[in-house]
Design a protein around this motif. Sequence first.
Motif, short mmCIF file in Angstrom:
data_model
loop_
_atom_site.label_atom_id
_atom_site.label_comp_id
_atom_site.label_asym_id
_atom_site.label_seq_id
_atom_site.Cartn_x
_atom_site.Cartn_y
_atom_site.Cartn_z
N GLY A 441 0.82 -1.20 0.00
CA GLY A 441 0.00 0.00 0.00
C GLY A 441 0.85 1.24 0.00
O GLY A 441 2.08 1.17 -0.05
N LYS A 442 0.21 2.38 0.10
CA LYS A 442 0.93 3.65 0.01
C LYS A 442 1.78 3.91 1.25
O LYS A 442 2.74 4.68 1.21
N ASP A 443 1.43 3.28 2.40
CA ASP A 443 2.21 3.42 3.61
C ASP A 443 2.05 2.16 4.45
O ASP A 443 1.34 1.23 4.08
N ARG A 444 2.72 2.13 5.61
CA ARG A 444 2.70 0.91 6.43
C ARG A 444 1.31 0.60 6.96
O ARG A 444 0.89 -0.56 7.01
N ASN A 445 0.57 1.62 7.36
CA ASN A 445 -0.78 1.38 7.89
C ASN A 445 -1.67 0.72 6.86
O ASN A 445 -2.45 -0.19 7.18
N GLU A 446 -1.57 1.17 5.61
CA GLU A 446 -2.40 0.57 4.58
C GLU A 446 -1.95 -0.86 4.28
O GLU A 446 -2.79 -1.75 4.07
N ARG A 478 3.22 -3.75 19.88
CA ARG A 478 4.64 -3.55 19.57
C ARG A 478 4.90 -3.61 18.07
O ARG A 478 5.71 -2.83 17.54
N PHE A 479 4.24 -4.54 17.39
CA PHE A 479 4.44 -4.61 15.94
C PHE A 479 3.99 -3.32 15.27
O PHE A 479 4.67 -2.79 14.39
N ASN A 480 2.84 -2.82 15.66
CA ASN A 480 2.32 -1.61 15.04
C ASN A 480 3.18 -0.39 15.35
O ASN A 480 3.22 0.56 14.56
N GLU A 481 3.89 -0.43 16.45
CA GLU A 481 4.83 0.65 16.78
C GLU A 481 6.17 0.47 16.07
O GLU A 481 7.02 1.36 16.11
N GLY A 482 6.38 -0.71 15.46
CA GLY A 482 7.66 -1.00 14.82
C GLY A 482 8.73 -1.41 15.82
O GLY A 482 9.91 -1.46 15.49
#
Length: 715
Positions: A441-446, A478-482
């Motif tokens: 996607g266009k960024d990590r969230n997507e 933790r994964f979503n925070e990188g």
Amino acid sequence: MATCVVSRRLLDRYFPKLMLQGLTSTFPGQEKRGIYTLDPIDKNETTFNKMLIANRGEIACRIIDTSKKMGIQTVAVYSIADRQSKHVSKADEAVFIGPAAASESYLNMDKIVEAVKSTGAEAVHPGYGFLSENAQFVQKLEEEGVFFVGPSIGSLTGMGDKLESKRLAAKAGVNTIPGYDGVIKDADHCVQISREIGYPVMIKASAGGGGKGMRIARNDEDARAGFKLSTQEAMSSFGDSRMLVEKFIDNPRHIEIQVLGDKHGNVVYLNERECSIQRRNQKVVEEAPSTFLDEKTRKAMGEQAVRLCKELGYYSAGTVEFLVDESRNFYFLEMNTRLQVEHPITECITGVDLVQQMLRVAKGHKLNIKQEDVKINGWAIENRVYAEDPYKNFGLPSVGRLYSYKEPTHLPGVRCDSGIEEGSEISIYYDPMICKLVCYGKDRNEAISRSIAALDQYIIRGVTHNIPLLRDILTEKRFNEGNISTNYLNEVYGEGFQGRKLNDSDKYKMIAVSVGIFAKWDTRNSQFLNSTKIRIHEKVRDSWDLFVKFDGEDIPVKVSQTNGLYKVEIGDEIIEINKDDINLSESLILTKIGNDEVVAMQLASRNAHGEYQMIFQGTKHNMRILTVPAFDYLKWMKQKPKIDVSKQLIAPMPGIVKSVSCKIGDKVMEGQELCVVEAMKMQNSMSCGSSGTVKIMNIEEGQTVGENDLLIELE
């Protein structure tokens, strides 16, 4: 490629809503150009007429796809276990090469070379694993005048041996990890060297890769056991039992740099991949780029990788792997002189078709790509979908036939690289990978959102798989925070993976859909019976009073139907579901509950006893749905007695018994190794859960065992 079959009605209804959630957007113009936008295929450029792929499964299929676009005829090879495999049917020709065991088929150089000669192939692409980094194999091909789609013999030799690769990396000015510069002779020598380096240490196969033949040792006992198991594993996987020991860096990140070189001295790096989430030293979730690297570190790592390639005279695709500590200090780990499993995520963010570039380089063409051409466009995540039980040590192998298999490729931004299809069999002989699920996607969230949606709509029946773990990782804080490292799984799931725990809101959603299925089945059955001479009901029900037994609770539920809706009352909660969203012929249910997002659920199974197995948010949930009278009858039913299995050693997965360490009459202690079972090239030490005397011995060395087989019993 199988795609997920969802009714057109549901897609038409809910895809607009999915678009609002960012699940269907694409990069500008990508729907016309596809992923590969940098140096696309030139049909006027010379290439090979025919190529043999010395591999199997998803990577063979991946190579065939690009080869066909380039106008190259393809030849597949297959063992008896793969005679009906997907890669065999995709290729233009296929050659049988022997028994299921890889040592007698895919690792048999003479048989592969004979297949090359008999089909007139000009080149061989090795994929990854098997013979992909075997210099002797390349020598045999060169003697026959056949091109190898990979690097030179010198590069394979230099980087294929971990000891030599470390020396060469240091010579090229690449940062290296402290360790013993030699081969470990035996277990006692391993303990001695480990003490000198200082625990913890990493024991690993000199000729290894892919996580095989690797163990972490934190004390002398670990070092002895690790040396034994890693040696056996290395010999089984690579035919080379040499071991080395080096300092183990606690809490590192595993970040690798993709490189690409030609035969004219040109080398570029295609940025990095973050591969830190691993179990048993094998990658589970990968992403590109890394959340951790800054531009300065990325450039330094890339330049060191290029410097190593130029020192070697390296050409073709390759990967230089680094361990990166919390201060962004990075150390050379190894170089994989082949295409990596996770190469698609690099392709997604750079636009480079790595297989095409490997073929161009092998033919002698110069790279058209300059370093300044390489950008980072968007974000990509690869989930490795394995036939494994994630509840057993994060993934013990599962085997079986896929009686239902649908990939979620109807969702934009989703790519499935797989070598299986509905009806395929997952066997004990090869890697348990089902598919590489790549979402971009266009960024990590997507990329994360698309990954979650794809995992929720991935239908796999016939084997146990690791989607519950993958899905949970993607939603974990933790994964979503990188904030990840190679210790991630053990730190986040310290007691092992236990499955996703539902909050009350999600639990009620799942129950509401489940009782809606119950109501629809009951209505259909009543309508059928009333249309025959057997008249059970004079009137079809429009409401149901039920009890749902779920997660240790007996939950009263009332269901009524009106105006095309099921109204479900659970305590003070009222949930409405569109009746048309529930199609009894479909495993996947897409529905919108209230004003919330569209949710995906799967009906895995149901039976006449009211037992339902639903898959929601990646995890299977068992419940029992009963009418009030049926619920009242339950108190008269006898409970099944519990069986004491503390004195039994049960096979947790199918495999082959490699060694047995006891016999009938032996007294054994709790935790003592009783046997070693090999499953899909991994050695698994099996120990007893209590002390006792061996009473029953059902195994011997070389025997094949199935999951849940009784191996040994104590008294």
